[in-house]
Design an enzyme around this catalytic site. Structure first.
Site, PDB file in Angstrom:
ATOM      1  N   ARG A  15      12.749  15.043   0.643  1.00 31.88           N
ATOM      2  CA  ARG A  15      11.843  16.147   1.003  1.00 31.88           C
ATOM      3  C   ARG A  15      10.751  15.675   1.961  1.00 31.88           C
ATOM      4  NH1 ARG A  15      14.370  20.711  -1.063  1.00 31.88           N
ATOM      5  NH2 ARG A  15      15.305  20.183  -3.058  1.00 31.88           N
ATOM      6  N   SER A  16      10.739  14.383   2.275  1.00 30.47           N
ATOM      7  CA  SER A  16       9.640  13.822   3.062  1.00 30.47           C
ATOM      8  C   SER A  16       9.488  14.450   4.453  1.00 30.47           C
ATOM      9  CB  SER A  16       9.798  12.307   3.179  1.00 30.47           C
ATOM     10  OG  SER A  16       9.651  11.710   1.915  1.00 30.47           O
ATOM     11  N   THR A  61      12.464   4.434   0.776  1.00 30.00           N
ATOM     12  CA  THR A  61      12.865   4.854  -0.558  1.00 30.00           C
ATOM     13  C   THR A  61      14.030   3.987  -1.020  1.00 30.00           C
ATOM     14  OG1 THR A  61      13.435   6.785  -1.910  1.00 30.00           O
ATOM     15  CG2 THR A  61      14.393   6.715   0.302  1.00 30.00           C
ATOM     16  N   LYS A  65      12.989  -0.725  -1.164  1.00 27.31           N
ATOM     17  CA  LYS A  65      11.553  -0.987  -1.308  1.00 27.31           C
ATOM     18  C   LYS A  65      11.208  -2.477  -1.426  1.00 27.31           C
ATOM     19  CE  LYS A  65      10.087   3.467  -3.215  1.00 27.31           C
ATOM     20  NZ  LYS A  65       9.349   4.145  -4.289  1.00 27.31           N
ATOM     21  N   GLY A 128      10.563  -0.319 -11.445  1.00 25.62           N
ATOM     22  CA  GLY A 128       9.788  -0.199 -10.223  1.00 25.62           C
ATOM     23  C   GLY A 128       8.853   0.993 -10.209  1.00 25.62           C
ATOM     24  N   ALA A 129       9.305   2.122 -10.753  1.00 20.83           N
ATOM     25  CA  ALA A 129       8.476   3.331 -10.762  1.00 20.83           C
ATOM     26  C   ALA A 129       7.207   3.118 -11.576  1.00 20.83           C
ATOM     27  CB  ALA A 129       9.265   4.513 -11.317  1.00 20.83           C
ATOM     28  N   VAL A 152      11.172  -5.347 -24.176  1.00 23.02           N
ATOM     29  CA  VAL A 152       9.719  -5.570 -24.218  1.00 23.02           C
ATOM     30  C   VAL A 152       9.291  -6.692 -23.276  1.00 23.02           C
ATOM     31  CG1 VAL A 152       7.746  -6.098 -25.721  1.00 23.02           C
ATOM     32  CG2 VAL A 152       9.624  -4.706 -26.588  1.00 23.02           C
ATOM     33  N   MET A 212       7.669  11.803 -13.872  1.00 21.03           N
ATOM     34  CA  MET A 212       7.708  11.452 -12.452  1.00 21.03           C
ATOM     35  C   MET A 212       8.880  12.100 -11.720  1.00 21.03           C
ATOM     36  SD  MET A 212       6.610   7.520 -12.026  1.00 21.03           S
ATOM     37  CE  MET A 212       5.192   6.813 -12.836  1.00 21.03           C
ATOM     38  N   GLN A 243       1.844  11.149  -2.786  1.00 23.02           N
ATOM     39  CA  GLN A 243       2.074   9.831  -2.190  1.00 23.02           C
ATOM     40  C   GLN A 243       2.307   9.967  -0.685  1.00 23.02           C
ATOM     41  OE1 GLN A 243       5.117   8.512  -0.853  1.00 23.02           O
ATOM     42  NE2 GLN A 243       6.283  10.366  -1.253  1.00 23.02           N
TER      43      GLN A 243
END
Length: 271
Positions: A15-16, A61, A65, A128-129, A152, A212, A243
């Protein structure tokens, strides 16, 4: 006309270009922003080609990245901590790398009147998110930020980057030992038919739930939050626009208004 790109694989869904075109119209900036599909193994070549035609910057994207980070001559502190870059700027022969996801998330939460200062925040996931948003969340001075993950040790590796900060980690199962004001889902759980990683009991009626990911309908995580009568349900579309706004401001030195663009994008998606 100044050239910008968003590189990805796949990229058709991006959508950028829509968002940045709206920002350009709103701020009366003249630029050409397009999406570009990049074959695996050809990312650095694509960046060089853009620089060679006088390109000013690019968004990055999945899955490039981390590769983008390796190409950079200079990195912001938040990009170093995130271990990935989503915004490249080409200035005086150098590539500057930044990550704008965390600011996009925080700005969207604040725009939705979600207080973060002195609040208890749960972040689901340690990929990463999640890594990209931790520093901006901590900069809002929460009482605590808990990173929960199935493995963990991955969450532990993240929190070690932030000594003397109120950041902790636990397994998804141990999340029930805490109470939270805000729960942020940075996992893809629920999208692939998987069960949510945490007990539904953690979602109380006073909690803001933020996913997100986004879509035309509520995400599976937000569907559960709705059934639990959570105080607020927010998807990640505002983070996406947010962002992009931070990237736009880095490149053009002008801050666009995200709200009308977010409204236009929701209308576009519902057609």
């Amino acid at each position: 006309m100044d050239q910008y790109r968003v590189f990805g694989n796949p990229i058709k869904q991006s959508r950028s270009p829509f968002i940045h075109q709206k920002f350009a119209e709103q701020t009366q900036e003249r630029l050409n922003y397009q999406s570009e599909y990049v074959e695996i193994g050809e990312f650095s070549q694509a960046v060089k080609q853009l620089i060679n035609i006088g390109g000013k910057g690019a968004n990055v994207t999945s899955p490039f990245k981390e590769e983008a980070m390796a190409l950079c001559d200079k990195l912001t502190e938040r990009a170093k901590l995130a271990g990935a870059v989503n915004t490249l700027s080409f200035i005086n022969g150098e590539i500057l790398g930044d990550t704008t996801d965390g600011d996009g998330l925080v700005n969207d939460l604040l725009a939705n009147n979600v207080a973060l200062k002195n609040k208890k925040i749960l972040l689901l996931g340690a990929g990463g998110a999640a890594k990209g948003v931790i520093l901006p969340l901590l900069e809002q001075s929460p009482t605590q930020l808990v990173v929960a993950n199935r493995t963990v040790s991955k969450a532990e590796a993240i929190i070690q980057q932030y000594p003397a900060k109120p950041i902790f980690c636990c397994s998804f199962e141990k999340v029930t030992n805490y109470e939270f004001d805000v729960i942020i889902n940075a996992t893809s759980a629920g999208l692939n038919g998987q069960a949510l990683p945490i007990s539904e009991q953690v979602i109380q009626s006073n909690v803001t739930c933020y996913d997100m990911t986004y879509g035309i309908e509520l995400t599976p995580f937000l569907e559960v939050a709705k059934l639990r009568n959570a105080a607020k349900l927010i998807d990640g579309l505002g983070m996406l626009v947010g962002q992009a706004a931070v990237s736009f401001a880095i490149w053009r030195n002008i801050q666009p208004d995200t709200q009308p663009v977010l409204t236009s994008l929701r209308e576009e998606m519902s057609k």
